[in-house]
Design an enzyme around this catalytic site. Structure first.
Site, mmCIF file in Angstrom:
data_model
loop_
_atom_site.group_PDB
_atom_site.id
_atom_site.type_symbol
_atom_site.label_atom_id
_atom_site.label_comp_id
_atom_site.label_asym_id
_atom_site.label_seq_id
_atom_site.Cartn_x
_atom_site.Cartn_y
_atom_site.Cartn_z
ATOM 1 N N TYR A 202 -12.574 6.769 -2.515
ATOM 2 C CA TYR A 202 -11.859 6.086 -3.590
ATOM 3 C C TYR A 202 -10.985 7.083 -4.340
ATOM 4 C CZ TYR A 202 -10.891 3.342 -7.781
ATOM 5 O OH TYR A 202 -10.259 2.690 -8.799
ATOM 6 N N LYS A 237 1.240 -7.419 -9.030
ATOM 7 C CA LYS A 237 2.329 -6.584 -9.521
ATOM 8 C C LYS A 237 3.032 -7.300 -10.666
ATOM 9 C CE LYS A 237 2.811 -4.673 -4.930
ATOM 10 N NZ LYS A 237 3.381 -4.920 -3.592
ATOM 11 N N GLU A 288 -1.912 -0.520 3.263
ATOM 12 C CA GLU A 288 -1.775 -1.800 3.962
ATOM 13 C C GLU A 288 -0.341 -1.934 4.427
ATOM 14 O OE1 GLU A 288 -2.835 -5.154 1.488
ATOM 15 O OE2 GLU A 288 -4.782 -4.288 0.998
ATOM 16 N N ARG A 292 6.127 -9.274 5.759
ATOM 17 C CA ARG A 292 6.967 -10.352 5.205
ATOM 18 C C ARG A 292 8.059 -9.739 4.328
ATOM 19 N NH1 ARG A 292 2.299 -9.895 1.895
ATOM 20 N NH2 ARG A 292 2.906 -9.117 -0.160
#
Ligand code: MV4
Length: 447
Positions: A202, A237, A288, A292
């Site tokens: 982390y 966001k 990630e 799209r």
């Protein structure tokens, strides 16, 4: 080039895509739910078809109604926008089997990047830096000590089928790990029907920096610089900017090269985004990939001059990318504020109802992508994003001054919006200095 395209979406992104089509001489077909009969995307498209009732499941997520609409109107391609069916492998396959071009990457690529553990494994093979952690998903017998040795504490347990912050658990001591694995697994099983989880070290207070790429069918892959999306609230966001106020040119080049390498390794075609975490030492790690067009694509458009939606449509139609990496320049600075129909004074609860009065800003350096105006009714069924305010300036200070000026001009009455919250973010010392991280909203904006 396509003659006719169906837009399988609603709201500001449907309008954005219709604008791109119109500039390219492509006819457009909008689809809409019964709740959207008066929506702007319906009015600005050449044709429109009602595909079902208000609930997304019965309209914007209804695969066969959407495909049928494309077939009967003679569309050669479907643009899915973001959300809804944009990252649905089954929908991309269905389009293919009906000889309709899905404007996005191949279905296998959507599937591979949708599985976050598989995406991580693909990046390791490609030589793209990932956070230390497990090679792939972990199931059944988990060796606690082994996991901690691989990741180091603190670590984070994530759902393979998750993404965007769902099904995550942070673990700070060995004693918490077993429980976290079980809880994250159960949560993932319930939410996604797939209980597979994986673990990573982390990284505390990282920045979220993502690289926009675009790839054609002929192996040309170009990156268009980064967006800094560290201003988030609960993984949503809120403000994005490009370029990042902290990224050094050498790091920008390294991240761009890593993103292109990642895209090449998985056979990517279309517009896509590689998300990275940037730690306090300036090291970056793959997080990630989004397969799209994203909400925040306009900040990249404003600083590169490239119309990403037109480029995405062109490569889907089989055209070559008309620019190479050396043709891409970064000019000035852009900031985007997401205007949501939410009440920032009430935990960002969704706000619905009629917009009684509406005045939007304009003038130098201002772009507003929206689907609302005076009299628009905000229905309760969909995402709360009603518009995006984008400010461009020759440098960050000018973009910031324009954004503050535009936020002062922007007036929406009748519903609650995030406008007052954005005015506060723009005034905050942390944002102004550029020295912020993903914990900014939770840490600094709690009054
Ligand atoms: C992390 C992380 C720190 N270390 N992974 C949150 C959303 C999901 N996409 C992944 N997320 C994170 N993954 C490691 N190994 C911190 C976050 C994270 C975060 C990431 C991007 C933007 C905002 C965030 C807020 C909290 C946590």
């Amino acid at each position: 080039m396509f003659k006719k395209v169906l837009i399988a979406n609603r709201g500001e992104i449907a309008v954005r895509i219709i604008r791109a089509c119109r500039e390219m001489g492509i006819r457009t077909v909008a689809v809409y739910s019964e709740a959207d009969i008066d929506a702007l995307h319906v009015r600005v498209a050449d044709e429109a078809i009602c595909i079902g009732s208000a609930s997304s499941r019965d309209s914007y997520l209804h695969l066969s109604n959407i495909i049928s609409s494309a077939v009967i109107t003679g569309c050669e391609a479907i643009h899915p926008g973001y959300g809804f069916l944009a990252e649905n492998k089954g929908f991309a396959e269905l389009c293919e089997s009906c000889q309709i071009k899905f404007i996005g990457p191949p279905p296998e690529v959507i599937e591979r990047m949708g599985d976050k553990a598989a995406a991580r494994a693909a990046m390791i093979s490609a030589g793209v830096p990932v956070v230390p952690g497990t090679i792939s998903g972990i199931n059944g017998q988990r060796e606690i000590k082994e996991l901690i040795k691989k990741c180091g504490l603190p670590l984070i347990v994530k759902a393979s089928a998750g993404g965007g912050g769902r099904g995550m658990r942070i673990v700070r001591s060995e004693a918490e790990l077993e429980n976290a694995l079980r809880m994250a697994g159960n949560e993932a099983e319930a939410a996604f029907g797939n209980g597979e989880v994986y673990a990573e070290h982390y990284i505390e207070e990282p920045r979220h920096i993502e690289i926009q790429i675009i790839a054609d069918q002929y192996g040309r892959i170009v990156h268009l610089g980064e967006r800094d999306c560290s201003i988030q609230r609960r993984y949503q966001k809120i403000v994005e900017e490009a370029p990042s106020p902290v990224l050094k040119q050498s790091k920008r080049i390294a991240m761009g090269k890593a993103a292109v390498k990642a895209a090449r390794a998985i056979g990517y075609i279309s517009a896509g985004t590689i998300e990275f975490l940037l730690d306090k030492d300036g090291k970056f790690y793959f997080m990630e990939m989004n397969t799209r067009i994203q909400v925040e694509h306009p900040v990249t458009e404003q600083i590169t001059g490239i119309d990403l939606v037109k480029a995405q449509i062109a490569v889907a139609a089989g055209e070559k990318l008309p620019f190479s990496q050396d043709d891409i320049g970064i000019y000035g600075h852009a900031i985007e504020c997401r205007i949501n129909a939410e009440d920032p004074d009430n935990g960002f609860a969704p706000s619905t109802g009629v917009i009684e009065s509406y005045h939007q800003p304009g003038g130098p350096g201002i772009r507003v992508d929206t689907c609302v105006s005076q009299g628009t009714e905000i229905p309760p069924y969909y995402d709360s994003l009603i518009g995006k305010l984008i400010a461009w300036g020759r440098d960050r200070n000018e973009a910031l001054a324009r954004m503050e000026r535009a936020l002062a001009e922007y007036d929406i009455q009748g519903i609650k919006t995030t406008l007052p919250f954005h005015r506060r973010v723009m005034r905050s010392e942390a944002f102004r200095s550029g020295n912020y991280h993903t914990g900014f909203i939770e840490k600094q904006m709690n009054e």
